[in-house]
Write a protein that holds these residues in place. Structure first.
Motif, mmCIF file in Angstrom:
data_model
loop_
_atom_site.group_PDB
_atom_site.id
_atom_site.type_symbol
_atom_site.label_atom_id
_atom_site.label_comp_id
_atom_site.label_asym_id
_atom_site.label_seq_id
_atom_site.Cartn_x
_atom_site.Cartn_y
_atom_site.Cartn_z
ATOM 1 N N MET A 21 0.840 -1.191 0.000
ATOM 2 C CA MET A 21 0.000 0.000 0.000
ATOM 3 C C MET A 21 0.876 1.242 0.000
ATOM 4 O O MET A 21 1.949 1.261 0.607
ATOM 5 C CB MET A 21 -0.895 0.028 1.244
ATOM 6 N N ILE A 22 0.397 2.281 -0.666
ATOM 7 C CA ILE A 22 1.035 3.599 -0.627
ATOM 8 C C ILE A 22 -0.050 4.607 -0.270
ATOM 9 O O ILE A 22 -1.111 4.640 -0.898
ATOM 10 C CB ILE A 22 1.683 3.966 -1.969
ATOM 11 N N ALA A 23 0.207 5.421 0.737
ATOM 12 C CA ALA A 23 -0.749 6.449 1.162
ATOM 13 C C ALA A 23 -0.157 7.831 0.931
ATOM 14 O O ALA A 23 1.064 7.990 0.828
ATOM 15 C CB ALA A 23 -1.093 6.287 2.643
ATOM 16 N N GLY A 24 -1.026 8.841 0.836
ATOM 17 C CA GLY A 24 -0.525 10.215 0.821
ATOM 18 C C GLY A 24 0.106 10.510 2.156
ATOM 19 O O GLY A 24 1.286 10.836 2.260
ATOM 20 N N SER A 25 -0.678 10.366 3.213
ATOM 21 C CA SER A 25 -0.187 10.532 4.579
ATOM 22 C C SER A 25 -1.227 9.954 5.523
ATOM 23 O O SER A 25 -2.423 10.187 5.354
ATOM 24 C CB SER A 25 0.027 12.011 4.921
ATOM 25 N N LEU A 26 -0.772 9.215 6.527
ATOM 26 C CA LEU A 26 -1.711 8.695 7.526
ATOM 27 C C LEU A 26 -2.136 9.777 8.508
ATOM 28 O O LEU A 26 -2.935 9.526 9.408
ATOM 29 C CB LEU A 26 -1.104 7.496 8.247
ATOM 30 N N SER A 27 -1.589 10.991 8.343
ATOM 31 C CA SER A 27 -2.128 12.127 9.101
ATOM 32 C C SER A 27 -3.485 12.547 8.567
ATOM 33 O O SER A 27 -4.204 13.304 9.209
ATOM 34 C CB SER A 27 -1.160 13.317 9.048
ATOM 35 N N TYR A 28 -3.824 12.089 7.360
ATOM 36 C CA TYR A 28 -5.181 12.254 6.862
ATOM 37 C C TYR A 28 -6.037 11.137 7.443
ATOM 38 O O TYR A 28 -5.759 9.955 7.224
ATOM 39 C CB TYR A 28 -5.224 12.159 5.334
ATOM 40 N N ARG A 29 -7.063 11.521 8.162
ATOM 41 C CA ARG A 29 -7.965 10.512 8.717
ATOM 42 C C ARG A 29 -8.569 9.664 7.607
ATOM 43 O O ARG A 29 -8.738 8.444 7.753
ATOM 44 C CB ARG A 29 -9.067 11.212 9.510
ATOM 45 N N GLY A 30 -8.859 10.289 6.461
ATOM 46 C CA GLY A 30 -9.447 9.555 5.355
ATOM 47 C C GLY A 30 -8.537 8.447 4.849
ATOM 48 O O GLY A 30 -9.003 7.351 4.524
#
Length: 359
Positions: free
Chosen positions: A210-219
């Motif tokens: 998985m690649i996320a933008g940032s897990l600081s985004y709740r979404g």
């Protein structure tokens, strides 16, 4: 003072006539006709109706004068390097005619989206110059405090795409991110085959990244949770090898995806939780794995459209930009009229786009 209509002076209505008909002072009439502040809405309507009845103002001018000043709305979005955010911002720029019935003026600012201190500062700066602000929230106390300050100062706040827990925001506009993650997990499991010991289309069972933008985004955090739960239910034999952050930047996503592909030769699937799927697609192509690794992403843009057509990207989950912006404007309009925020606002639907159903 507005000029009186031409005609016989003896028949021409005067300010004192309007004041007498409306039951107010001439000073109040002067404030109303010149658009000055300090007049209650009910009084303004009485004066304007009296002016129209005495033929002091044409009817079209009456209705125009009775409208409140346009509501000033600000949208704060991550940088334009995120193509989906660019599309959102562009829609705000050319949707003036569609937004005219709501009596609003909208501005969009693309700002640093991954630094909570900068986001909080920009929120306060732009929010204090507006009646309402919509933004993609980072889950952080500084951001939560900035929202609280704006609300206390009478500014309406709406979160967009990613929500902010335990905050005083008026509403959230966006898809159910946990459901989106589960949908991505379901799609990936179906592409692999639920029983991974009997893979379909020649794909070998293997690992999932998985690649996320940032897990600081709740979404993004909610999408991850939904994705992992769906995979655990549908194909528990598949091993998830972890999560990388790419900050929705194509070059960073390329480097993260390239590292994952080199580290795990048996990588069978990849889920890009955030934006900039074109970076992941570039890594898959350069490694010659674009038709071997199941790839699920978010946001239908010209880039992801091209990846769907050439088969690099298997499915895209998206929410339509125009619906997002119109929902925000409807919510702000409801708040101005002291209605429930969600009156007339449809829930944002998750659209699943495949190569065969491209709009």
């Amino acid at each position: 003072m507005p000029q009186q209509r031409p005609g016989n002076a003896s028949n021409r209505a005067r300010v004192v006539d309007i004041a007498t008909a409306a039951g107010v002072s001439t000073a109040t009439v002067d404030r109303v006709l010149n658009g000055r502040a300090g007049v209650r809405a009910a009084t303004l309507q009485k004066v304007m109706k009296a002016a129209a009845a005495l033929d002091y103002l044409p009817e079209t001018d009456l209705y125009r004068a009775m409208l409140p000043p346009p509501m000033e709305l600000v949208f704060l979005l991550p940088p334009r390097s995120n193509r989906y955010m660019q599309m959102l911002g562009d829609y705000i720029g050319f949707a003036e005619d569609h937004l005219a019935p709501f009596n609003v003026r909208c501005k969009c600012h693309h700002i640093e989206g991954f630094n909570p201190r900068v986001l909080a500062q920009r929120l306060l700066h732009h929010g204090r110059q507006a009646d309402g602000v919509a933004f993609m929230a980072l889950e952080h106390p500084l951001v939560r405090e900035a929202v609280s300050q704006l609300v206390q100062e009478g500014v309406h706040v709406v979160t967009l795409i990613s929500d902010l827990s335990n905050s005083e925001r008026a509403a959230y506009v966006g898809m159910d991110n946990r459901a989106a993650g589960r949908t991505a997990g379901y799609l990936l499991a179906r592409f692999l085959g639920r029983d991974v010991t009997h893979p379909r289309a020649g794909r070998k069972p293997g690992k999932i990244a998985m690649i996320a933008g940032s897990l600081s985004y709740r979404g993004h955090e909610e999408r991850e949770m939904g994705f992992l739960h769906a995979l655990e239910e549908l194909c528990p034999q598949v091993q998830v090898v972890g999560l990388r952050e790419g900050h929705d930047d194509a070059d960073t996503n390329y480097k993260q995806a390239r590292t994952l592909l080199e580290q795990y030769p048996d990588l069978a699937g990849m889920y890009n939780i955030g934006g900039a799927s074109d970076g992941v697609g570039r890594a898959l192509k350069q490694c010659g794995r674009e038709h071997q690794v199941v790839f699920i992403g978010h946001g239908l843009t010209p880039d992801t459209r091209g990846l769907l057509i050439d088969g690099t990207l298997d499915a895209v989950l998206t929410q339509h930009p125009q619906n997002m912006i119109m929902n925000c404007v409807r919510i702000f309009s409801n708040l101005r009229e002291r209605k429930d925020a969600q009156v007339g606002v449809e829930a944002v639907r998750i659209s699943v786009i495949l190569r065969e159903n491209l709009p």
